[in-house]
Write a protein that holds these residues in place. Structure first.
Motif, PDB file in Angstrom:
ATOM      1  N   ILE A   1       7.478  12.527  -4.230  1.00 33.31           N
ATOM      2  CA  ILE A   1       6.792  11.234  -4.278  1.00 33.31           C
ATOM      3  C   ILE A   1       7.023  10.539  -2.941  1.00 33.31           C
ATOM      4  O   ILE A   1       8.172  10.389  -2.506  1.00 33.31           O
ATOM      5  CB  ILE A   1       7.327  10.361  -5.435  1.00 33.31           C
ATOM      6  CG1 ILE A   1       7.332  11.115  -6.764  1.00 33.31           C
ATOM      7  CG2 ILE A   1       6.551   9.053  -5.522  1.00 33.31           C
ATOM      8  CD1 ILE A   1       5.976  11.504  -7.298  1.00 33.31           C
ATOM      9  N   ARG A   2       5.942  10.125  -2.309  1.00 34.52           N
ATOM     10  CA  ARG A   2       6.058   9.419  -1.032  1.00 34.52           C
ATOM     11  C   ARG A   2       6.886   8.145  -1.209  1.00 34.52           C
ATOM     12  O   ARG A   2       6.905   7.566  -2.297  1.00 34.52           O
ATOM     13  CB  ARG A   2       4.674   9.027  -0.522  1.00 34.52           C
ATOM     14  CG  ARG A   2       3.840  10.179  -0.087  1.00 34.52           C
ATOM     15  CD  ARG A   2       2.518   9.679   0.499  1.00 34.52           C
ATOM     16  NE  ARG A   2       1.744  10.798   0.971  1.00 34.52           N
ATOM     17  CZ  ARG A   2       0.805  11.407   0.260  1.00 34.52           C
ATOM     18  NH1 ARG A   2       0.502  10.980  -0.948  1.00 34.52           N
ATOM     19  NH2 ARG A   2       0.148  12.429   0.762  1.00 34.52           N
ATOM     20  N   PRO A   3       7.527   7.677  -0.132  1.00 35.71           N
ATOM     21  CA  PRO A   3       8.198   6.379  -0.230  1.00 35.71           C
ATOM     22  C   PRO A   3       7.177   5.309  -0.610  1.00 35.71           C
ATOM     23  O   PRO A   3       6.024   5.368  -0.175  1.00 35.71           O
ATOM     24  CB  PRO A   3       8.740   6.132   1.180  1.00 35.71           C
ATOM     25  CG  PRO A   3       8.807   7.482   1.806  1.00 35.71           C
ATOM     26  CD  PRO A   3       7.687   8.282   1.188  1.00 35.71           C
ATOM     27  N   TYR A   4       7.586   4.369  -1.418  1.00 40.79           N
ATOM     28  CA  TYR A   4       6.659   3.340  -1.899  1.00 40.79           C
ATOM     29  C   TYR A   4       6.059   2.578  -0.720  1.00 40.79           C
ATOM     30  O   TYR A   4       6.771   2.039   0.111  1.00 40.79           O
ATOM     31  CB  TYR A   4       7.364   2.377  -2.852  1.00 40.79           C
ATOM     32  CG  TYR A   4       6.400   1.506  -3.603  1.00 40.79           C
ATOM     33  CD1 TYR A   4       5.696   2.009  -4.681  1.00 40.79           C
ATOM     34  CD2 TYR A   4       6.169   0.199  -3.211  1.00 40.79           C
ATOM     35  CE1 TYR A   4       4.792   1.227  -5.377  1.00 40.79           C
ATOM     36  CE2 TYR A   4       5.264  -0.596  -3.903  1.00 40.79           C
ATOM     37  CZ  TYR A   4       4.583  -0.076  -4.984  1.00 40.79           C
ATOM     38  OH  TYR A   4       3.683  -0.848  -5.661  1.00 40.79           O
ATOM     39  N   GLY A   5       4.733   2.580  -0.638  1.00 46.54           N
ATOM     40  CA  GLY A   5       4.019   1.858   0.413  1.00 46.54           C
ATOM     41  C   GLY A   5       3.951   2.578   1.745  1.00 46.54           C
ATOM     42  O   GLY A   5       3.478   2.016   2.727  1.00 46.54           O
ATOM     43  N   VAL A   6       4.389   3.819   1.814  1.00 41.70           N
ATOM     44  CA  VAL A   6       4.432   4.573   3.074  1.00 41.70           C
ATOM     45  C   VAL A   6       3.800   5.944   2.839  1.00 41.70           C
ATOM     46  O   VAL A   6       3.968   6.545   1.792  1.00 41.70           O
ATOM     47  CB  VAL A   6       5.898   4.746   3.556  1.00 41.70           C
ATOM     48  CG1 VAL A   6       5.969   5.539   4.846  1.00 41.70           C
ATOM     49  CG2 VAL A   6       6.577   3.404   3.716  1.00 41.70           C
ATOM     50  N   GLU A   7       3.078   6.441   3.825  1.00 43.26           N
ATOM     51  CA  GLU A   7       2.454   7.763   3.710  1.00 43.26           C
ATOM     52  C   GLU A   7       3.364   8.894   4.174  1.00 43.26           C
ATOM     53  O   GLU A   7       3.298   9.996   3.665  1.00 43.26           O
ATOM     54  CB  GLU A   7       1.148   7.802   4.524  1.00 43.26           C
ATOM     55  CG  GLU A   7       0.022   7.007   3.892  1.00 43.26           C
ATOM     56  CD  GLU A   7      -0.409   7.561   2.547  1.00 43.26           C
ATOM     57  OE1 GLU A   7      -0.618   8.783   2.433  1.00 43.26           O
ATOM     58  OE2 GLU A   7      -0.543   6.771   1.604  1.00 43.26           O
ATOM     59  N   GLU A   8       4.214   8.623   5.149  1.00 39.46           N
ATOM     60  CA  GLU A   8       5.051   9.660   5.753  1.00 39.46           C
ATOM     61  C   GLU A   8       6.229   9.999   4.854  1.00 39.46           C
ATOM     62  O   GLU A   8       6.828   9.128   4.227  1.00 39.46           O
ATOM     63  CB  GLU A   8       5.587   9.172   7.106  1.00 39.46           C
ATOM     64  CG  GLU A   8       4.505   8.734   8.075  1.00 39.46           C
ATOM     65  CD  GLU A   8       4.114   9.823   9.021  1.00 39.46           C
ATOM     66  OE1 GLU A   8       4.964  10.669   9.334  1.00 39.46           O
ATOM     67  OE2 GLU A   8       2.948   9.830   9.448  1.00 39.46           O
ATOM     68  N   VAL A   9       6.557  11.281   4.807  1.00 44.03           N
ATOM     69  CA  VAL A   9       7.737  11.740   4.087  1.00 44.03           C
ATOM     70  C   VAL A   9       8.623  12.491   5.077  1.00 44.03           C
ATOM     71  O   VAL A   9       8.128  13.026   6.071  1.00 44.03           O
ATOM     72  CB  VAL A   9       7.383  12.653   2.884  1.00 44.03           C
ATOM     73  CG1 VAL A   9       6.585  11.903   1.855  1.00 44.03           C
ATOM     74  CG2 VAL A   9       6.655  13.897   3.328  1.00 44.03           C
ATOM     75  N   PRO A  10       9.937  12.534   4.842  1.00 42.49           N
ATOM     76  CA  PRO A  10      10.799  13.318   5.738  1.00 42.49           C
ATOM     77  C   PRO A  10      10.321  14.768   5.811  1.00 42.49           C
ATOM     78  O   PRO A  10       9.994  15.376   4.793  1.00 42.49           O
ATOM     79  CB  PRO A  10      12.175  13.213   5.070  1.00 42.49           C
ATOM     80  CG  PRO A  10      12.113  11.943   4.276  1.00 42.49           C
ATOM     81  CD  PRO A  10      10.689  11.849   3.799  1.00 42.49           C
ATOM     82  N   GLU A  11      10.280  15.306   7.038  1.00 43.21           N
ATOM     83  CA  GLU A  11       9.750  16.660   7.240  1.00 43.21           C
ATOM     84  C   GLU A  11      10.492  17.715   6.438  1.00 43.21           C
ATOM     85  O   GLU A  11       9.879  18.648   5.918  1.00 43.21           O
ATOM     86  CB  GLU A  11       9.776  17.018   8.732  1.00 43.21           C
ATOM     87  CG  GLU A  11       8.690  16.328   9.525  1.00 43.21           C
ATOM     88  CD  GLU A  11       8.678  16.773  10.969  1.00 43.21           C
ATOM     89  OE1 GLU A  11       8.995  17.952  11.242  1.00 43.21           O
ATOM     90  OE2 GLU A  11       8.348  15.939  11.824  1.00 43.21           O
ATOM     91  N   ASN A  12      11.810  17.582   6.349  1.00 45.25           N
ATOM     92  CA  ASN A  12      12.574  18.596   5.609  1.00 45.25           C
ATOM     93  C   ASN A  12      12.229  18.575   4.124  1.00 45.25           C
ATOM     94  O   ASN A  12      12.262  19.605   3.468  1.00 45.25           O
ATOM     95  CB  ASN A  12      14.078  18.419   5.819  1.00 45.25           C
ATOM     96  CG  ASN A  12      14.588  17.065   5.376  1.00 45.25           C
ATOM     97  OD1 ASN A  12      13.933  16.031   5.571  1.00 45.25           O
ATOM     98  ND2 ASN A  12      15.760  17.051   4.792  1.00 45.25           N
ATOM     99  N   LEU A  13      11.849  17.415   3.588  1.00 51.97           N
ATOM    100  CA  LEU A  13      11.423  17.356   2.187  1.00 51.97           C
ATOM    101  C   LEU A  13      10.010  17.906   2.027  1.00 51.97           C
ATOM    102  O   LEU A  13       9.705  18.579   1.049  1.00 51.97           O
ATOM    103  CB  LEU A  13      11.491  15.928   1.657  1.00 51.97           C
ATOM    104  CG  LEU A  13      12.873  15.302   1.556  1.00 51.97           C
ATOM    105  CD1 LEU A  13      12.773  13.888   1.010  1.00 51.97           C
ATOM    106  CD2 LEU A  13      13.799  16.153   0.713  1.00 51.97           C
TER     107      LEU A  13
END
Length: 138
Positions: free
Chosen positions: A93-105
Motif C-alpha cells: 500500500i502506497r504511503p497515504y497521499g504519496v505515489e512513491e514507495v521505497p524501491e526495496n519494497l
C-alpha cells in the motif's frame, strides 16, 4: 439482472504495524471495515522472525503499509523474509497521499495499490486467486 456472486471466503491477512505521521494503520483498518461484504481476519505476532511454519501457512496475503516502513524496518523486513520463505504474496500500500514507495519494497511486492477501499479489497482477492498483473521492472 445478474446478482454478483457472494464471496464467503474469510481472508487471513498479516498487516504490517507501526506508527506514521499520517496514521496509516488506523486509516487502513477503516478502509477494510468500510467494506462490509469483505470477510477477513488478521494474524498478529509480537515477533515474526520466530513464528513457526504453521503460523505462516494460514496467511493468504501480507499487507505492507509502506508509509510505516522507515520507522519499523526490522519488523517489516522480518515479514518480507517470511513472505519469501513461505511464498506468501505481498500487497504493498502506497504511503497515504504519496505515489512513491521505497524501491526495496517495490521490488518485493506482488502488487502495489493506493487507498481506495474497493481497490484494496479487489486486489487482495485477485492476489489470493492468482489473478493479478505482474509488476513491470522500472
Amino acid at each position: 439482472m445478474f446478482e454478483e456472486e457472494k464471496d464467503n471466503k474469510i481472508y487471513n491477512l498479516l498487516i504490517s504495524r507501526g506508527e506514521s505521521k499520517s496514521n496509516d494503520h488506523k486509516q487502513f483498518y477503516e478502509k477494510l471495515y468500510s467494506k462490509t461484504d469483505f470477510l477477513w481476519k488478521e494474524s498478529v505476532a509480537a515477533s515474526y522472525s520466530h513464528m513457526p511454519e504453521s503460523f505462516f501457512n494460514k496467511i493468504d496475503v501480507i499487507i505492507i503499509l509502506s508509509g510505516v516502513y522507515n520507522n519499523n524496518k526490522d519488523e517489516i523486513d522480518d515479514i518480507i523474509n517470511a513472505s519469501k520463505h513461505y511464498n506468501i504474496p505481498i500487497v504493498l500500500i502506497r504511503p497515504y497521499g504519496v505515489e512513491e514507495v521505497p524501491e526495496n519494497l517495490e521490488s518485493i511486492a506482488t502488487t502495489i495499490i493506493g487507498w481506495n477501499a474497493n481497490c484494496i479489497v479487489d486486489e487482495i482477492k485477485n492476489v489470493v486467486n492468482g489473478e493479478y498483473d505482474e509488476l513491470d521492472d522500472y
